[in-house]
Design an enzyme around this catalytic site. Structure first.
Site, PDB file in Angstrom:
ATOM      1  N   CYS A   4      32.894  78.849  62.043  1.00 38.96           N
ATOM      2  CA  CYS A   4      34.523  79.161  61.097  1.00 38.96           C
ATOM      3  C   CYS A   4      34.767  80.104  61.607  1.00 38.96           C
ATOM      4  O   CYS A   4      36.391  80.487  62.403  1.00 38.96           O
ATOM      5  CB  CYS A   4      32.731  79.465  59.649  1.00 38.96           C
ATOM      6  SG  CYS A   4      32.738  78.777  58.427  1.00 38.96           S
ATOM      7  N   ASN A  27      36.764  73.647  60.423  1.00 34.90           N
ATOM      8  CA  ASN A  27      35.773  73.229  61.101  1.00 34.90           C
ATOM      9  C   ASN A  27      35.051  71.446  60.642  1.00 34.90           C
ATOM     10  O   ASN A  27      35.349  71.868  58.617  1.00 34.90           O
ATOM     11  CB  ASN A  27      34.041  73.523  61.340  1.00 34.90           C
ATOM     12  CG  ASN A  27      33.779  74.515  60.307  1.00 34.90           C
ATOM     13  OD1 ASN A  27      34.060  75.281  60.333  1.00 34.90           O
ATOM     14  ND2 ASN A  27      32.755  73.622  59.635  1.00 34.90           N
TER      15      ASN A  27
END
Length: 481
Positions: free
Chosen positions: A79, A308
């Site tokens: 993240c 992601n």
């Protein structure tokens, strides 16, 4: 105020000339020589893997109206490093953010220097209204850190993964939200985003809005109306499900097959993740309707992506990310709006570091020398960009994670050591700390199950290593390709 608006109008006129569009191409009559602004609505999701887009009809409609980047890759499948690269247009080795916390990651590292030079600060300096809503960076605490540089509207939570019982910093004032259905975080930020769009349109000012959801990040909490969706849905059983690649690196090799209990947990996780993206998808549809009602849809670009990817059983890994495999680093990127080619697909290697210079070019801003990425505008407008890069860099620090890290993974989920990787349109090459290497020819092995690094010709192995070393130390768009 009038002077600032004139400056903003000049910048926006430059942006539109770059974008190949004038006010005459937009709805509504132009005022004198003024040109209509190019606004940006950026929806950034958390851990959204590509296999969830099939449950998002509004995202698929966005793709029909715009351009999909089929080879979009993040610089780190985690993240905070990924979001730092998005905001700054810089690789992790230039942001210094490789993890979510500690000496090499998290908000406290980012805010030292990087925060003063982002797409928000540059567009704000050109007269844009800028709004950040939802999730910012790991380690940000609403009651401690306040509104960050470059943002004129700030509605940001800390640990909002549970979607309820969170604090939201609303332009400097902290408000607590509870357990009521209307407190569901994605619903709250959707309402604030719609208000921001409407107010900006009424003020006649250009704007950039980032809505960053916590979903579908674990614990995978769907909106109340979506809890019964997709009964019986199971995690995909693709060719790499519960399969190890040949010649796997030590951190991955030797894993026992998934148990029945683990597989059941993966199925539950996937079903809840599919349920939780429904609220994001509705939000995208509603935001596009709000743009229409506000009369600014024809001068607003809408961008959808994820920080992601995620794996659930692939390569015999339980829930997690952080690897260099495609399921973790290859995520959706869809762009639609004025001047953007409709129903188009771009197959060139593009990266999350390319978003900042793209947003800046919409505002007539020339990216600074510290920006590693390149604007996607030529791809969006013309479908070609001469001299574009052929490979991108992925870099990751591991395997340690703080005990309170929301991305802390069990060993079964995959905790790779530090690595750097090259990803091209048809291959993935990885070098691990300690010497292990991987090479996957995705043309013949799209599931990345045949590691042929040991069989590479010496010249090819040297070429890949030298290219990787060059990118690991690159700075600026010219040096970084």
């Amino acid at each position: 105020m009038r002077t600032s608006l004139i400056r903003a109008g000049s910048a926006l006129a430059a942006a539109l000339l770059l974008f190949g569009m004038t006010a005459g191409a937009c709805a509504g009559p132009p005022a004198g020589d003024e040109r209509s602004p190019v606004n940006v609505v950026f929806v950034l999701t958390d851990d959204l893997s590509a296999n969830l887009v099939q449950y998002m009809p509004n995202v698929r409609a966005l793709a029909q109206d715009g351009t999909t980047f089929s080879q979009y890759t993040v610089t780190d499948s985690l993240c905070c490093p990924s979001r730092s690269s998005i905001l700054t247009g810089r690789y992790p080795h230039n942001t210094g953010v490789f993890t979510n916390s500690g000496d090499d990651g998290g908000f406290h590292v980012f805010q030292r220097e990087q925060e003063r030079d982002t797409f928000a600060t540059s567009l704000r300096s050109r007269g844009y209204r800028t709004a950040m809503m939802g999730k910012y960076l790991n380690g940000y605490q609403p009651g401690e850190h306040g509104v960050r540089p470059g943002w004129t509207e700030w509605d940001v939570a800390g640990g909002g993964y549970g979607e309820y019982n969170y604090n939201l910093n609303e332009n400097g004032a902290v408000r607590h939200y509870g357990q009521a259905p209307e407190d569901y975080l994605t619903t709250v930020v959707e309402g604030k985003a719609e208000s921001f769009i409407t107010a900006s349109a009424e003020a006649g000012e250009p704007f950039l809005l980032e809505v960053a959801t916590f979903t579908p990040h674990g614990p995978y909490v769907p909106a109340p109306e979506d809890k019964q969706a997709f009964p019986g849905l199971k995690a995909p059983r693709g060719p790499s499900f519960d399969k190890l690649p040949s010649d796997a690196p030590d951190w991955l090799a030797g894993r026992a097959p998934l148990t029945a209990a683990q597989t059941a947990q993966l199925d539950t996780a996937y079903r809840k993740r599919a349920q939780s993206v429904l609220s994001i998808d509705r939000m995208i549809g509603n935001l596009r309707q709000t743009l229409e009602k506000a009369g600014v849809a024809d001068r607003t670009v809408v961008v959808f992506s994820s920080d992601n990817g995620f794996h659930l059983g692939e390569h015999r890994l339980t829930a997690g990310k952080q690897t260099a495999f495609d399921h973790d680093v290859h995520v959706p990127l869809v762009v639609a709006g004025p001047g953007v080619r409709g129903g188009a697909t771009v197959e060139a290697p593009v990266l999350n570091i390319d978003l900042r210079p793209t947003f800046e070019q919409f505002g007539g801003v020339t990216p600074g020398p510290a920006v590693d990425g390149r604007s996607l505008l030529p791809w969006l407008r013309d479908g070609q960009a001469p001299g574009w890069r052929t490979t991108g860099l992925v870099e990751h620090h591991g395997p340690g994670q703080a005990a309170d890290d929301p991305d802390r993974q069990a060993p079964a989920g995959g905790t790779p050591p530090t690595y750097a990787a090259l990803r091209g349109p048809d291959f993935t090459y990885v070098e691990y700390e300690g010497g292990a290497r991987e090479y996957y020819d995705r043309t013949t092995d799209p599931e990345e199950l045949l590691n042929t690094a040991a069989k590479l010709p010496a010249a090819r192995a040297t070429e890949l290593h030298e290219k990787l070393e060059s990118l690991r130390g690159c700075r600026g768009a010219e040096g970084c390709g």
